[in-house]
Design a protein around this motif. Structure first.
Motif, short mmCIF file in Angstrom:
data_model
loop_
_atom_site.label_atom_id
_atom_site.label_comp_id
_atom_site.label_asym_id
_atom_site.label_seq_id
_atom_site.Cartn_x
_atom_site.Cartn_y
_atom_site.Cartn_z
N PHE A 277 0.83 -1.20 0.00
CA PHE A 277 0.00 0.00 0.00
C PHE A 277 0.87 1.25 0.00
N ALA A 278 1.89 1.28 0.86
CA ALA A 278 2.77 2.45 0.95
C ALA A 278 3.57 2.63 -0.33
N LEU A 279 3.99 1.52 -0.94
CA LEU A 279 4.77 1.62 -2.17
C LEU A 279 3.94 2.20 -3.30
N THR A 280 2.72 1.70 -3.48
CA THR A 280 1.90 2.23 -4.57
C THR A 280 1.49 3.68 -4.30
N MET A 281 1.33 4.03 -3.04
CA MET A 281 1.04 5.43 -2.72
C MET A 281 2.22 6.31 -3.11
N ALA A 282 3.43 5.86 -2.81
CA ALA A 282 4.62 6.64 -3.17
C ALA A 282 4.74 6.76 -4.69
N ILE A 283 4.51 5.67 -5.41
CA ILE A 283 4.57 5.70 -6.87
C ILE A 283 3.51 6.65 -7.42
N GLY A 284 2.30 6.58 -6.85
CA GLY A 284 1.24 7.48 -7.29
C GLY A 284 1.60 8.93 -7.09
N ARG A 285 2.29 9.23 -5.99
CA ARG A 285 2.68 10.62 -5.73
C ARG A 285 3.79 11.08 -6.67
N LEU A 286 4.66 10.16 -7.07
CA LEU A 286 5.68 10.53 -8.03
C LEU A 286 5.07 10.93 -9.37
N SER A 287 3.97 10.32 -9.72
CA SER A 287 3.30 10.67 -10.98
C SER A 287 2.27 11.77 -10.80
N GLY A 288 2.14 12.29 -9.58
CA GLY A 288 1.08 13.25 -9.29
C GLY A 288 1.20 14.55 -10.07
N THR A 289 2.43 15.06 -10.24
CA THR A 289 2.59 16.30 -10.99
C THR A 289 2.10 16.15 -12.42
N ALA A 290 2.49 15.04 -13.07
CA ALA A 290 2.06 14.80 -14.45
C ALA A 290 0.53 14.67 -14.53
N LEU A 291 -0.06 14.00 -13.56
CA LEU A 291 -1.52 13.84 -13.55
C LEU A 291 -2.21 15.19 -13.40
N LEU A 292 -1.71 16.01 -12.49
CA LEU A 292 -2.33 17.31 -12.25
C LEU A 292 -2.18 18.23 -13.47
N GLU A 293 -1.02 18.17 -14.11
CA GLU A 293 -0.82 19.02 -15.28
C GLU A 293 -1.71 18.58 -16.45
N ARG A 294 -1.96 17.29 -16.55
CA ARG A 294 -2.75 16.80 -17.68
C ARG A 294 -4.25 16.88 -17.43
N PHE A 295 -4.66 16.52 -16.20
CA PHE A 295 -6.10 16.39 -15.94
C PHE A 295 -6.67 17.47 -15.04
N GLY A 296 -5.81 18.21 -14.33
CA GLY A 296 -6.31 19.23 -13.42
C GLY A 296 -6.61 18.66 -12.04
N GLN A 297 -6.86 19.56 -11.10
CA GLN A 297 -7.01 19.16 -9.70
C GLN A 297 -8.31 18.42 -9.44
N THR A 298 -9.40 18.91 -10.01
CA THR A 298 -10.69 18.29 -9.72
C THR A 298 -10.74 16.86 -10.24
N ARG A 299 -10.33 16.64 -11.48
CA ARG A 299 -10.36 15.28 -12.02
C ARG A 299 -9.43 14.35 -11.25
#
Length: 413
Positions: A277-299
Motif C-alpha cells: 500500500f505504501a509503495l503504490t502510494m509513493a509511486i502514485g505521488r511521483l506521478s502526481g505532478t504529471a496527472l495534475l498538469e494533464r487532468f487538473g485538480q478536480t479530475r
C-alpha cells in the motif's frame, strides 16, 4: 512584515514587474530532503513501539493512552505553527522543528512507564506536527511561485522516507536496543538538518500572487484573516484530507491483522500488505505532478477517490489474499494525491493558516481511523469495518467535485 511576502515583487506577475524568475532547484531539493527526513524519523519510531511497550511494561490500553500524546502534541502545535510561519517564515520554522524532531525521537526509549512515555510523546508530537505544517507551507509557496503542481512529489519523498525508516528499523531491530536505534536516528536527523538547513534558510521565501477571493482584489487579500467564505472552503479541503488520511491510518493499523486473521496469511505476507500500500502510494505521488498538469485538480481528486473506493472494496471483502493485496495496492494509488492536493489548495487560499487547518483535520482522520475500525470490528467484523475506508474515499471524490470552483486555478499553465 511576514517573511513569506518578502519576495513577492521578484516574481513574474508581482508588483515589481519584469524581474527574471529565480531558479528554484536548490529550494525544491532542500524541501524534498526535509519531507523525506520527516517520514524517515517517524517510521523509525513507529517500528520500535512494540519494544518500547515491553520496556515500559505498558498494557495495550495504557500504551494506547500514551500514544495519544503524539496526536495531542501534533494537533495543538499545528494550529500554532501557522502564526509562527507568518512571523518568522516557514523555512526557519521547518529547520527549527527538524532539530526538535531529531532530538525528541530519542526520548521515548529513555522512559520507564506509560505515563512518562505519554509525556515525552507530547514533545515528539509537537515537533512532528509543527514540522508538517511548516514544510507544507513552504511547499505551497514554492508551488505557487513555480506555477507547477509539484506538491505530490514532496509527499512522495515523505512516503519513500517512511519506507526507508521502517525498512532500516526492521533490519536493526534484533541487533540494536530501542535506545541505541533512536539515538542513532537523532544523529542522522541532526546531520541532515545541519547539511540541508542552511540551503533552506538562505533561500528567500517565494510567494506567487494569492488566489483571489470573491469580491476581494488580489492586492487587498489578507491571508492571516480568513473571510467566512475562505474559512468554509479551507474546512472543505480539510475534510477531503481527513477522508484520505482515515484510510491511511486504518490500513497501517488493521491491514496486516485483516490478512492474517481473516484470510490466514502467514506473518511475512501479512506484513507485506501495508508495505505494498505504501509503495503504490509513493509511486502514485511521483506521478502526481504529471496527472495534475494533464487532468487538473478536480479530475485528479475525483478519480483518486473513486479508485481508492473500488480498491478498498476489494481489500476489505475479497475472499483471497492475493485479491486483497491487489485491492490494497489500488487503494494506495487512489489515495496518493488527495491529501497533497487538498492541503495545497487550502494553503493557496489562506497561506500557513490554511495549511495548518487542513493538516489538523487531515491528521485527525489518521487518528480517527484505527479506533473507529476497532470499534466496528468488535460490533460487526473487521472486513465490514474496513469498508468504511471505501465510504470515505467515495466521499472525498464527491467533495472534490463540489470544490471544483473553490478559489484556485484548475490548471497550472
Amino acid at each position: 512584515m511576514p517573511q513569506r511576502n518578502k519576495m513577492r515583487t521578484a516574481l513574474p506577475g508581482g508588483s515589481g514587474g519584469s524581474t527574471a524568475p529565480p531558479s528554484f532547484t536548490r529550494l525544491r531539493t532542500a524541501l524534498t530532503v526535509f519531507f523525506a527526513l520527516d517520514g524517515f524519523l517517524f517510521a523509525g519510531w513507529v517500528v520500535r513501539i512494540p519494544a518500547i511497550k515491553h520496556r515500559t511494561g505498558a498494557t495495550a490500553s495504557t500504551l494506547g493512552l500514551a500514544l495519544l500524546g503524539v496526536s495531542a502534541g501534533a494537533v495543538i502545535t499545528m494550529m500554532l505553527t501557522g502564526a509562527l510561519c507568518r512571523r518568522y517564515g516557514s523555512h526557519a520554522v521547518t529547520v527549527v522543528c527538524g532539530v526538535l524532531l531529531s532530538l525528541s525521537i530519542a526520548l521515548p526509549a529513555r522512559t520507564g512507564s506509560a505515563l512518562t512515555l505519554g509525556l515525552v510523546l507530547l514533545v515528539f508530537g509537537a515537533a512532528y506536527g509543527g514540522m508538517n505544517v511548516a514544510m507544507n507551507s513552504a511547499a505551497v509557496d514554492l508551488v505557487g511561485a513555480m506555477r507547477r503542481p509539484v506538491m505530490p512529489s514532496f509527499h512522495a519523498a515523505f512516503s519513500f522516507g517512511g519506507m526507508a525508516g521502517a525498512g532500516l528499523g526492521g533490519l536493526v531491530a534484533s541487533r540494536l536496543s530501542p535506545g541505541s536505534h533512536l539515538l542513532a536516528l537523532t544523529g542522522v536527523g541532526l546531520l541532515v538538518t545541519a547539511v540541508t538547513g542552511p540551503a533552506l534558510l538562505r533561500s528567500g521565501t517565494p510567494a506567487a500572487a494569492p488566489a483571489q477571493e470573491p469580491g476581494v482584489a488580489a492586492g487587498e487579500r489578507q491571508p492571516h484573516r480568513m473571510s467566512p467564505h475562505t474559512r468554509r472552503v479551507v474546512a472543505l479541503f480539510g475534510v477531503i484530507a481527513l477522508c484520505t488520511a482515515y484510510g491511511e491510518g486504518a490500513l497501517a493499523e488493521w491491514g496486516a491483522l485483516h490478512l492474517s486473521q481473516d484470510l490466514r496469511a502467514d506473518p511475512g505476507l501479512a506484513a507485506a500488505g501495508y508495505s505494498l500500500f505504501a509503495l503504490t502510494m509513493a509511486i502514485g505521488r511521483l506521478s502526481g505532478t504529471a496527472l495534475l498538469e494533464r487532468f487538473g485538480q478536480t479530475r485528479t481528486l475525483v478519480a483518486g477517490g473513486a479508485t481508492a473506493a473500488v480498491g478498498m472494496l476489494f481489500g476489505a471483502l475479497a475472499p483471497t489474499v492475493w485479491l486483497t493485496l491487489l485491492g490494497f495496492a489500488v487503494a494506495g494509488l487512489g489515495l496518493a494525491n488527495i491529501f497533497p492536493v487538498a492541503v495545497g489548495r487550502a494553503g493557496a487560499l489562506a497561506g500557513p493558516d490554511g495549511v495548518a487547518a487542513a493538516s489538523t483535520l487531515g491528521y485527525g482522520g489518521m487518528l480517527l481511523g484505527p479506533p473507529v475500525i476497532g470499534f466496528l470490528a468488535d460490533w460487526r467484523s473487521l472486513p465490514a469495518a474496513l469498508t468504511t475506508v471505501t465510504l470515505l474515499a467515495a466521499t472525498a471524490a464527491v467533495l472534490g467535485f463540489a470544490a471544483r470552483n473553490a478559489g484556485t486555478p484548475e490548471r497550472f499553465e
